[in-house]
Design a protein around this motif. Structure first.
Motif, PDB file in Angstrom:
ATOM      1  N   ASP A  53      -6.083   9.808   4.069  1.00 17.06           N
ATOM      2  CA  ASP A  53      -6.995   8.665   3.990  1.00 17.06           C
ATOM      3  C   ASP A  53      -6.877   7.765   5.214  1.00 17.06           C
ATOM      4  O   ASP A  53      -7.849   7.111   5.611  1.00 17.06           O
ATOM      5  CB  ASP A  53      -6.679   7.816   2.743  1.00 17.06           C
ATOM      6  N   ILE A  55      -5.590   8.469   8.492  1.00 17.06           N
ATOM      7  CA  ILE A  55      -5.524   8.964   9.873  1.00 17.06           C
ATOM      8  C   ILE A  55      -6.686   8.463  10.722  1.00 17.06           C
ATOM      9  O   ILE A  55      -6.489   7.935  11.826  1.00 17.06           O
ATOM     10  CB  ILE A  55      -5.449  10.504   9.899  1.00 17.06           C
ATOM     11  N   GLU A  56      -7.894   8.599  10.250  1.00 25.83           N
ATOM     12  CA  GLU A  56      -9.062   8.202  11.048  1.00 25.83           C
ATOM     13  C   GLU A  56      -9.046   6.711  11.342  1.00 25.83           C
ATOM     14  O   GLU A  56      -9.291   6.285  12.479  1.00 25.83           O
ATOM     15  CB  GLU A  56     -10.355   8.583  10.334  1.00 25.83           C
ATOM     16  N   SER A  57      -8.726   5.901  10.333  1.00 25.36           N
ATOM     17  CA  SER A  57      -8.739   4.452  10.542  1.00 25.36           C
ATOM     18  C   SER A  57      -7.607   4.019  11.463  1.00 25.36           C
ATOM     19  O   SER A  57      -7.782   3.110  12.295  1.00 25.36           O
ATOM     20  CB  SER A  57      -8.647   3.720   9.204  1.00 25.36           C
ATOM     21  N   GLU A  59      -6.265   5.888  13.853  1.00 24.73           N
ATOM     22  CA  GLU A  59      -6.655   6.329  15.192  1.00 24.73           C
ATOM     23  C   GLU A  59      -7.610   5.317  15.833  1.00 24.73           C
ATOM     24  O   GLU A  59      -7.445   4.930  17.001  1.00 24.73           O
ATOM     25  CB  GLU A  59      -7.311   7.704  15.110  1.00 24.73           C
ATOM     26  N   LYS A  60      -8.594   4.870  15.075  1.00 21.76           N
ATOM     27  CA  LYS A  60      -9.535   3.873  15.588  1.00 21.76           C
ATOM     28  C   LYS A  60      -8.830   2.554  15.901  1.00 21.76           C
ATOM     29  O   LYS A  60      -9.163   1.876  16.877  1.00 21.76           O
ATOM     30  CB  LYS A  60     -10.660   3.652  14.582  1.00 21.76           C
ATOM     31  N   ARG A 152       0.894   4.802   6.730  1.00 22.14           N
ATOM     32  CA  ARG A 152       0.327   4.474   8.039  1.00 22.14           C
ATOM     33  C   ARG A 152       1.234   4.946   9.162  1.00 22.14           C
ATOM     34  O   ARG A 152       0.780   5.286  10.253  1.00 22.14           O
ATOM     35  CB  ARG A 152      -0.040   3.005   8.142  1.00 22.14           C
ATOM     36  N   ALA A 155       0.356   8.565   9.479  1.00 23.26           N
ATOM     37  CA  ALA A 155      -0.928   8.666  10.155  1.00 23.26           C
ATOM     38  C   ALA A 155      -0.764   8.458  11.662  1.00 23.26           C
ATOM     39  O   ALA A 155      -1.397   9.150  12.473  1.00 23.26           O
ATOM     40  CB  ALA A 155      -1.904   7.639   9.581  1.00 23.26           C
ATOM     41  N   VAL A 159      -1.707  10.975  14.797  1.00 25.08           N
ATOM     42  CA  VAL A 159      -2.459  10.584  15.989  1.00 25.08           C
ATOM     43  C   VAL A 159      -1.667  10.928  17.250  1.00 25.08           C
ATOM     44  O   VAL A 159      -2.220  11.456  18.227  1.00 25.08           O
ATOM     45  CB  VAL A 159      -2.790   9.080  15.947  1.00 25.08           C
ATOM     46  N   LYS A 162      -1.746  14.726  17.732  1.00 29.18           N
ATOM     47  CA  LYS A 162      -3.089  15.163  18.140  1.00 29.18           C
ATOM     48  C   LYS A 162      -3.325  14.931  19.625  1.00 29.18           C
ATOM     49  O   LYS A 162      -3.868  15.798  20.324  1.00 29.18           O
ATOM     50  CB  LYS A 162      -4.139  14.418  17.308  1.00 29.18           C
ATOM     51  N   HIS A 163      -2.920  13.771  20.133  1.00 33.13           N
ATOM     52  CA  HIS A 163      -3.276  13.383  21.493  1.00 33.13           C
ATOM     53  C   HIS A 163      -2.181  13.632  22.531  1.00 33.13           C
ATOM     54  O   HIS A 163      -2.468  13.562  23.730  1.00 33.13           O
ATOM     55  CB  HIS A 163      -3.663  11.906  21.514  1.00 33.13           C
ATOM     56  N   VAL A 317      -5.691   7.776  23.209  1.00 32.18           N
ATOM     57  CA  VAL A 317      -6.772   7.992  22.240  1.00 32.18           C
ATOM     58  C   VAL A 317      -8.129   7.748  22.893  1.00 32.18           C
ATOM     59  O   VAL A 317      -9.079   8.520  22.711  1.00 32.18           O
ATOM     60  CB  VAL A 317      -6.595   7.056  21.021  1.00 32.18           C
TER      61      VAL A 317
END
Length: 355
Positions: A53, A55-57, A59-60, A152, A155, A159, A162-163, A317
């Motif tokens: 839930d 990860i996307e938030s 990352e942003k 968090r 998460a 991130v 991933k990067h 990111v």
């Protein structure tokens, strides 16, 4: 004449008090018009939120942080000195606001209350307070007892992986196998399939068994931290941070990404200074890692300067700084930022307020 003036002044005071009284009462009524914040207990929080839930938030939020679009004050620490009636313990207060989002978050985390064990209670607890960014009124209080904090953090680990690692780096080691490691593994699994390797003073076997069953990926237990480092492409470290957990000579010469999350106080250090000095160092927030993270120790030892920081994670990111480019050592220093807390707070409110 003086008596006449006194009578007129007295009459004016009475008239003013009669006018002012309704205003004061009205103001109180206006303040009480805010609805009470909703309370979400621990069971509700843990049943309904996952690392995926967040990860996307998160990352942003890192991307916004790097652009200066997040207000993140330095963490506040309250030390509870041990006495006959209190402590020992620590309280950490973090918070943040991501610009153009409808809420902001303040988090209170209490840790190291070790006397709780004798009472059958955990040594840590915590709440998130999610606040309406339009009115300033608290919307929800989430009894998370570090659950949302760990989500968090997991998460953020996702991130970072991933990067700051490549698709071919598919052996992932975990030094320290507690709750944070479980969320790091869940976060890593959202990035790519991998073979997991675990090492801890205790709990590695249970961790490997549980994660293999949950994630459907192979996990083995390493006999030592050195053995784990020798075969791992990505290493997550999440220990209490009382002493360093690896050595430079142990690391994979083909390149390794170390994602360290154990240091969040000036007394902690997981990664040796020579590893930090030799690395492409990436912080979650440099002003914070220089005070309470791995970077603090390297700066103090004189082996690094602030100019040696390659990037903050949000810059990677956003694509303004590079992540992995070859066989280098990368260290991602995660101390935990208020931006992450704001992100998971928004996610929690969006999801749980609909229940």
């Amino acid at each position: 004449m003086l008596a006449s003036l006194s009578r007129r002044a007295s009459a004016s005071s009475v008239r003013l008090s009669r006018v002012a009284a309704p205003v004061a009462v009205g103001a109180c009524r206006s303040l009480s018009a805010f609805p009470a914040p909703r309370l979400f207990d621990y069971e509700t929080v843990t049943r309904n939120l996952t690392v995926a839930d967040a990860i996307e938030s998160v990352e942003k939020a890192f991307g916004a942080l790097a652009k200066g679009h997040v207000d993140v004050p330095m963490p506040m620490h309250i030390g509870i000195e041990e006495s006959a009636i209190a402590g020992p313990g620590d309280c950490h207060i973090k918070g943040g606001y991501v610009a153009a989002t409808p809420t902001f978050t303040v988090k209170l985390a209490c840790v190291s209350f070790y006397k709780n064990k004798a009472k059958g209670l955990p040594p840590g607890s915590g709440i998130f307070i999610v606040v309406n960014a339009i009115t300033g009124a608290p919307l929800g209080i989430f009894q998370e007892n570090r659950f949302m904090t760990d989500l968090r953090t997991g998460a953020a680990g996702a991130v970072a992986m991933k990067h700051c690692s490549s698709a071919t780096q598919d052996v992932v080691g975990f030094i320290g196998c507690g709750a944070i490691a479980r969320n790091m593994a869940r976060g890593a699994a959202a990035v790519r399939p991998f073979k997991g390797v675990a090492y801890a003073i205790e709990g590695a076997e249970a961790f490997a068994k549980e994660m293999q069953a949950e994630l459907g990926m192979p996990f083995t237990v390493a006999p030592s931290a050195q053995a784990l480092c020798g075969e791992s492409d990505v290493i997550f470290t999440q220990t209490p941070g009382g002493k360093t957990v690896l050595e430079k000579s142990w690391l994979n010469p083909k390149g390794v990404t170390i994602i360290a999350s154990g240091s969040d106080q000036p007394t902690k250090q997981e990664i040796p200074n020579d590893v930090l000095a030799a690395s492409k160092y990436i912080s979650d927030l440099t002003k914070q890692t220089s005070k309470v993270g791995e970077l603090r120790a390297a700066l103090g030892a004189g082996v690094m300067q602030l100019s040696d920081v390659h990037a903050e994670l949000g810059e990677v990111v956003n694509g303004t700084k590079k992540g992995r480019e070859g066989s280098e050592i990368i260290v991602v220093d995660l101390t935990g930022t208020g931006a992450q807390d704001a992100a998971i707070g928004q996610v929690a409110w969006d999801k749980l307020s609909k229940l």
